[in-house]
Design a protein around this motif. Structure first.
Motif, PDB file in Angstrom:
ATOM      1  N   ALA A  45      18.359   3.737 -48.453  1.00  0.00           N
ATOM      2  CA  ALA A  45      18.818   5.053 -47.985  1.00  0.00           C
ATOM      3  C   ALA A  45      20.300   5.305 -48.242  1.00  0.00           C
ATOM      4  O   ALA A  45      20.874   6.243 -47.693  1.00  0.00           O
ATOM      5  CB  ALA A  45      18.515   5.208 -46.492  1.00  0.00           C
ATOM      6  N   GLY A  46      20.928   4.479 -49.063  1.00  0.00           N
ATOM      7  CA  GLY A  46      22.339   4.721 -49.351  1.00  0.00           C
ATOM      8  C   GLY A  46      23.223   4.418 -48.158  1.00  0.00           C
ATOM      9  O   GLY A  46      22.929   3.536 -47.348  1.00  0.00           O
ATOM     10  N   PRO A  80      27.936   9.187 -51.364  1.00  0.00           N
ATOM     11  CA  PRO A  80      27.562  10.167 -50.345  1.00  0.00           C
ATOM     12  C   PRO A  80      26.685   9.500 -49.285  1.00  0.00           C
ATOM     13  O   PRO A  80      26.089   8.451 -49.532  1.00  0.00           O
ATOM     14  CB  PRO A  80      26.767  11.203 -51.140  1.00  0.00           C
ATOM     15  CG  PRO A  80      26.227  10.463 -52.309  1.00  0.00           C
ATOM     16  CD  PRO A  80      27.202   9.358 -52.618  1.00  0.00           C
ATOM     17  N   ASP A  81      26.620  10.082 -48.097  1.00  0.00           N
ATOM     18  CA  ASP A  81      25.743   9.555 -47.054  1.00  0.00           C
ATOM     19  C   ASP A  81      24.280   9.777 -47.448  1.00  0.00           C
ATOM     20  O   ASP A  81      23.937  10.772 -48.072  1.00  0.00           O
ATOM     21  CB  ASP A  81      26.008  10.273 -45.715  1.00  0.00           C
ATOM     22  CG  ASP A  81      27.345   9.860 -45.115  1.00  0.00           C
ATOM     23  OD1 ASP A  81      27.887   8.811 -45.511  1.00  0.00           O
ATOM     24  OD2 ASP A  81      27.858  10.611 -44.261  1.00  0.00           O
ATOM     25  N   HIS A  82      23.431   8.847 -47.026  1.00  0.00           N
ATOM     26  CA  HIS A  82      21.968   9.010 -47.104  1.00  0.00           C
ATOM     27  C   HIS A  82      21.454   9.312 -48.498  1.00  0.00           C
ATOM     28  O   HIS A  82      20.582  10.153 -48.682  1.00  0.00           O
ATOM     29  CB  HIS A  82      21.498  10.121 -46.143  1.00  0.00           C
ATOM     30  CG  HIS A  82      22.050   9.970 -44.757  1.00  0.00           C
ATOM     31  ND1 HIS A  82      21.785   8.887 -43.956  1.00  0.00           N
ATOM     32  CD2 HIS A  82      22.885  10.769 -44.037  1.00  0.00           C
ATOM     33  CE1 HIS A  82      22.417   9.022 -42.807  1.00  0.00           C
ATOM     34  NE2 HIS A  82      23.101  10.143 -42.828  1.00  0.00           N
ATOM     35  N   GLU A  83      22.027   8.659 -49.505  1.00  0.00           N
ATOM     36  CA  GLU A  83      21.543   8.864 -50.864  1.00  0.00           C
ATOM     37  C   GLU A  83      21.456   7.500 -51.546  1.00  0.00           C
ATOM     38  O   GLU A  83      22.482   6.903 -51.851  1.00  0.00           O
ATOM     39  CB  GLU A  83      22.519   9.768 -51.611  1.00  0.00           C
ATOM     40  CG  GLU A  83      21.906  10.527 -52.765  1.00  0.00           C
ATOM     41  CD  GLU A  83      22.900  11.511 -53.366  1.00  0.00           C
ATOM     42  OE1 GLU A  83      23.409  11.214 -54.445  1.00  0.00           O
ATOM     43  OE2 GLU A  83      23.184  12.547 -52.732  1.00  0.00           O
ATOM     44  N   ALA A  84      20.248   7.013 -51.754  1.00  0.00           N
ATOM     45  CA  ALA A  84      20.086   5.688 -52.351  1.00  0.00           C
ATOM     46  C   ALA A  84      20.630   5.682 -53.778  1.00  0.00           C
ATOM     47  O   ALA A  84      20.547   6.686 -54.487  1.00  0.00           O
ATOM     48  CB  ALA A  84      18.604   5.304 -52.351  1.00  0.00           C
ATOM     49  N   ASN A  85      21.224   4.563 -54.172  1.00  0.00           N
ATOM     50  CA  ASN A  85      21.720   4.432 -55.544  1.00  0.00           C
ATOM     51  C   ASN A  85      21.534   2.970 -55.962  1.00  0.00           C
ATOM     52  O   ASN A  85      22.398   2.131 -55.736  1.00  0.00           O
ATOM     53  CB  ASN A  85      23.187   4.849 -55.633  1.00  0.00           C
ATOM     54  CG  ASN A  85      23.640   4.977 -57.079  1.00  0.00           C
ATOM     55  OD1 ASN A  85      23.192   4.236 -57.950  1.00  0.00           O
ATOM     56  ND2 ASN A  85      24.530   5.931 -57.331  1.00  0.00           N
TER      57      ASN A  85
END
Ligand code: ZN
Length: 248
Positions: free
Chosen positions: A30-31, A106-111
């Protein structure tokens, strides 16, 4: 309420109230996620050394609807940076990795690409030979977040820069040829541009960290830091700290 399990890298912790810690995690699923570890300052049992920055953990946390902060339930250490000695240069390099991830993701961004990059670079950052892994991390991260300009041609006239001199400027994107460079530009050597191209083709493990002096790739790192600072619109705390390493 949903219990999430994810691999994660601890980025930062802050004291919160009497016994709790506010923790920023870079989770694989979930980043970037912020959560509260209750009683983490008192109870070593649940968290132990798992909340040290740059620890690679398996995290278990609760997500509650309409709540920004998750509740961190437990963390198991998978790999700890404290497994090898932390000298000053290494401490600064680790702080640099954490600061860049915290500022750029960024918050809540899987990478997953950034997650894998971070793990592989941390495994090379085990001693005071920091300049190769730091250069590799800064270069790849700048590209993976989409801020890296084309390094092979002049941004103003489009001329190929291969083999010729190239310049960058703190306030401008892209490289410039000798005719288009602005006042107060810095030069990036063709060796460092070739190094960048090589780093994009090969894993970090294929580069030796020893015998890599601070001067190697220094112009490339300076350019990358300028690019990143321009995009986040602030100075990186660790950039100033790194400039002092190795200077007598
Ligand atoms: Zn030009």
């Amino acid at each position: 309420m949903a219990l999430i399990e994810s691999e994660a890298i601890v980025l930062r912790t802050y004291p919160l109230r009497e016994a709790d810690l506010l923790v920023t995690l870079f989770t694989r699923v979930a980043g970037k996620v912020k959560g509260v570890a209750r009683s983490a300052k008192k109870s070593k049992r649940r968290f132990g050394g798992a909340l040290e920055p740059l620890t690679y953990v398996r995290a278990f946390y609760d997500v509650r609807e309409r709540q920004e902060l998750v509740r961190l339930d437990a963390c198991e250490v998978l790999e700890s940076p404290l497994a090898s000695e932390v000298g000053y240069a290494r401490a600064v390099a680790l702080a640099h990795v954490a600061e860049l991830l915290d500022e750029l993701l960024p918050d809540h961004e899987a990478n997953d690409a950034v997650f894998r990059l971070t793990l592989s670079v941390l495994r090379m950052l085990t001693g005071d030979e920091i300049w190769m892994p730091v250069t590799y991390f800064d270069l790849w991260l700048t590209r993976l977040v989409g801020f890296l300009p084309e390094l092979t041609e002049c941004v103003a006239c489009g001329r190929a820069l291969n083999g010729s001199r190239a310049y960058f400027h703190a306030l401008a994107d892209g490289l410039m040829c000798v005719d288009d460079k602005r006042l107060a530009s810095s030069e990036i050597s063709s060796e460092s541009r070739a190094l960048a191209a090589h780093m994009f083709r090969a894993p970090v493990e294929s580069f030796g960290g020893a015998d890599w002096p601070r001067s190697q790739g220094a112009d490339l790192r300076k350019m990358l830091i300028q690019i990143l600072q321009r995009h986040i619109e602030k100075k990186l705390v660790t950039a100033g700290m790194m400039e002092k390493i190795g200077r007598v």
